[in-house]
Motif scaffolding. Structure first.
Motif, short mmCIF file in Angstrom:
data_model
loop_
_atom_site.label_atom_id
_atom_site.label_comp_id
_atom_site.label_asym_id
_atom_site.label_seq_id
_atom_site.Cartn_x
_atom_site.Cartn_y
_atom_site.Cartn_z
N HIS A 228 0.84 -1.20 0.00
CA HIS A 228 0.00 0.00 0.00
C HIS A 228 0.87 1.25 0.00
CE1 HIS A 228 -3.15 2.84 0.98
NE2 HIS A 228 -2.53 3.18 2.08
N PHE A 229 1.95 1.24 0.79
CA PHE A 229 2.88 2.37 0.81
C PHE A 229 3.43 2.63 -0.59
CE2 PHE A 229 7.47 3.54 1.14
CZ PHE A 229 7.29 4.87 1.50
N SER A 230 3.83 1.56 -1.28
CA SER A 230 4.39 1.72 -2.62
C SER A 230 3.36 2.33 -3.57
CB SER A 230 4.86 0.37 -3.14
OG SER A 230 5.46 0.51 -4.42
N ARG A 231 2.10 1.91 -3.46
CA ARG A 231 1.06 2.44 -4.36
C ARG A 231 0.79 3.92 -4.12
NH1 ARG A 231 -1.43 -2.52 -3.13
NH2 ARG A 231 -2.80 -1.51 -1.61
N VAL A 232 0.62 4.30 -2.84
CA VAL A 232 0.30 5.71 -2.58
C VAL A 232 1.51 6.60 -2.84
CG1 VAL A 232 -1.53 5.15 -0.95
CG2 VAL A 232 0.79 5.50 -0.09
N PHE A 233 2.71 6.07 -2.60
CA PHE A 233 3.93 6.85 -2.89
C PHE A 233 4.04 7.10 -4.40
CE2 PHE A 233 8.34 7.78 -3.62
CZ PHE A 233 8.75 8.47 -2.49
N LYS A 234 3.79 6.05 -5.19
CA LYS A 234 3.87 6.20 -6.65
C LYS A 234 2.81 7.17 -7.15
CE LYS A 234 3.80 3.59 -10.97
NZ LYS A 234 3.70 2.24 -11.59
N ARG A 235 1.61 7.13 -6.55
CA ARG A 235 0.55 8.03 -6.97
C ARG A 235 0.94 9.49 -6.70
NH1 ARG A 235 -3.46 5.37 -4.89
NH2 ARG A 235 -3.62 6.50 -2.91
N HIS A 236 1.66 9.72 -5.60
CA HIS A 236 2.02 11.09 -5.23
C HIS A 236 3.28 11.57 -5.95
CE1 HIS A 236 1.88 14.61 -2.61
NE2 HIS A 236 3.19 14.49 -2.47
N TYR A 237 4.29 10.70 -6.08
CA TYR A 237 5.58 11.11 -6.64
C TYR A 237 5.82 10.60 -8.07
CZ TYR A 237 7.12 12.95 -2.15
OH TYR A 237 7.24 13.69 -1.00
N SER A 238 4.83 9.91 -8.64
CA SER A 238 4.89 9.43 -10.03
C SER A 238 5.97 8.37 -10.24
CB SER A 238 5.13 10.59 -11.01
OG SER A 238 4.10 11.54 -10.90
N MET A 239 6.44 7.75 -9.16
CA MET A 239 7.39 6.64 -9.26
C MET A 239 7.37 5.88 -7.94
SD MET A 239 11.11 8.58 -8.96
CE MET A 239 10.66 9.84 -10.17
N PRO A 240 7.66 4.58 -7.95
CA PRO A 240 7.67 3.81 -6.70
C PRO A 240 8.85 4.22 -5.83
CG PRO A 240 8.38 2.44 -8.54
CD PRO A 240 7.91 3.73 -9.13
N PRO A 241 8.81 3.89 -4.53
CA PRO A 241 9.89 4.28 -3.61
C PRO A 241 11.28 3.82 -4.07
CG PRO A 241 8.02 3.41 -2.39
CD PRO A 241 7.72 3.18 -3.83
N LYS A 242 11.37 2.62 -4.63
CA LYS A 242 12.67 2.10 -5.06
C LYS A 242 13.28 2.99 -6.14
CE LYS A 242 14.88 -2.07 -6.91
NZ LYS A 242 14.65 -3.48 -7.36
N ASP A 243 12.47 3.38 -7.12
CA ASP A 243 12.96 4.25 -8.20
C ASP A 243 13.28 5.65 -7.68
OD1 ASP A 243 12.56 2.09 -9.80
OD2 ASP A 243 10.80 2.88 -10.84
N TYR A 244 12.45 6.14 -6.76
CA TYR A 244 12.70 7.47 -6.18
C TYR A 244 14.06 7.48 -5.50
CZ TYR A 244 12.01 11.70 -3.40
OH TYR A 244 12.15 12.96 -2.83
N ARG A 245 14.33 6.45 -4.70
CA ARG A 245 15.64 6.36 -4.01
C ARG A 245 16.78 6.30 -5.01
NH1 ARG A 245 16.54 2.36 0.92
NH2 ARG A 245 16.43 4.33 2.07
N ALA A 246 16.63 5.50 -6.06
CA ALA A 246 17.68 5.37 -7.06
C ALA A 246 17.92 6.70 -7.78
CB ALA A 246 17.31 4.28 -8.06
N ASN A 247 16.85 7.42 -8.12
CA ASN A 247 16.99 8.70 -8.82
C ASN A 247 17.68 9.74 -7.95
OD1 ASN A 247 15.71 7.63 -11.01
ND2 ASN A 247 13.81 8.78 -10.79
N VAL A 248 17.29 9.81 -6.67
CA VAL A 248 17.89 10.78 -5.77
C VAL A 248 19.37 10.46 -5.55
CG1 VAL A 248 17.91 11.65 -3.41
CG2 VAL A 248 15.75 11.39 -4.62
N GLN A 249 19.67 9.20 -5.31
CA GLN A 249 21.06 8.82 -5.08
C GLN A 249 21.90 9.01 -6.33
OE1 GLN A 249 20.91 4.84 -3.47
NE2 GLN A 249 20.29 5.55 -1.43
N GLY A 250 21.30 8.74 -7.51
CA GLY A 250 22.03 8.97 -8.75
C GLY A 250 22.33 10.44 -8.97
N ALA A 251 21.34 11.31 -8.68
CA ALA A 251 21.56 12.75 -8.82
C ALA A 251 22.60 13.24 -7.83
CB ALA A 251 20.24 13.49 -8.61
#
Length: 261
Positions: A228-251
């Motif tokens: 459920h966390f993954s679904r609502v996070f993706k709905r709000h940030y347009s990506m799942p938590p795993k991808d969000y973490r990867a994008n931030v760490q990559g940047a």
């Protein structure tokens, strides 16, 4: 990626201003000690350049930011007036202020059109601010109390008061409390969820020894079901938590490697 401004000195050259902000596109979370709020398209805020705060954009954003001279703001606003946070738009002054900022953003008003006109426009913006601001600690029962309710929720975000408890703390009815959020097309439940998601996103951005597993972050911020966390996070940030973490760490990694062979 987040942008952090460290506390400065009001006497230093780059801390002579307050920033009057109109969020045009995207959303931006603002974190200042225990105070957290989010700017969505159409929201306005007053930020103090001498304060320490962190800004976390959600994807691509566009803002209008107007520098207001600190001397002029302090001259025209009461000493007790709150000077950091979102600006209320339910009243006439808030709506007029929003309309002026929108015209400036659309190029219909020119801030640089002569020194006297620029000073007059600045004073007009500041004077419209005053009815939309309130003392930081004392509620004004003659106007919406949403911002005070937000601060009470944010102080106990892991176990916030129930609507009945919050209404009692504000000395208003539960219906009046709901109305404060409905004025913005919002609800107490959605507000709490957004704030928890912003805190979770902040934890996901941590690296090294401070990085927590995604499931731990979900449970930490009140999401008992990681799916459920993954679904609502993706709905709000347009990506799942795993991808969000990867994008931030990559940047962050790309930023740290700039200038290195």
């Amino acid at each position: 990626m987040s942008i952090r401004r460290e506390r400065g000195s009001a006497s230093r050259g780059d801390d002579r201003f307050y920033f009057l902000v109109l969020q045009r596109e995207g959303s931006m979370a603002i974190n200042r000690s225990a105070q957290t709020f989010t700017l969505h398209p159409g929201d306005m805020a007053l930020l103090d350049s001498a304060e320490s705060f962190e800004m976390q954009p959600n994807g691509l954003i566009a803002q209008l930011s107007i520098h207001l001279c600190r001397d002029a703001v302090d001259r025209l606003l009461p000493t007790h007036a709150w000077r950091f946070g979102k600006i209320e738009q339910s009243g006439l002054s808030g709506r007029l202020l929003h309309g002026m900022l929108q015209q400036i953003s659309d190029g219909e008003m020119n801030l640089g059109a002569g020194q006297s006109h620029g000073a007059a426009l600045q004073d007009a913006l500041i004077n419209l601010l005053q009815p939309s601001l309130h003392p930081d600690d004392v509620p004004n029962t003659g106007r919406p109390l949403r911002r005070l309710a937000e601060r009470m929720i944010n102080k106990t975000l892991l176990a916030p008061p129930t609507p009945a408890e919050l209404a009692a703390m504000l000395n208003i009815s539960v219906r009046q409390l709901y109305r404060q959020f409905e004025l913005d097309g919002d609800s107490i439940g959605r507000y709490i969820q957004r704030q928890r998601l912003h805190c979770a996103a902040r934890d996901l951005a941590q690296t090294g020894d401070n990085a927590l597993p995604i499931t731990t972050i979900a449970y930490k911020w009140g999401f008992t079901d990681s799916a459920h966390f993954s679904r609502v996070f993706k709905r709000h940030y347009s990506m799942p938590p795993k991808d969000y973490r990867a994008n931030v760490q990559g940047a962050t990694s790309a930023h740290n490697n700039q200038g290195h062979p």
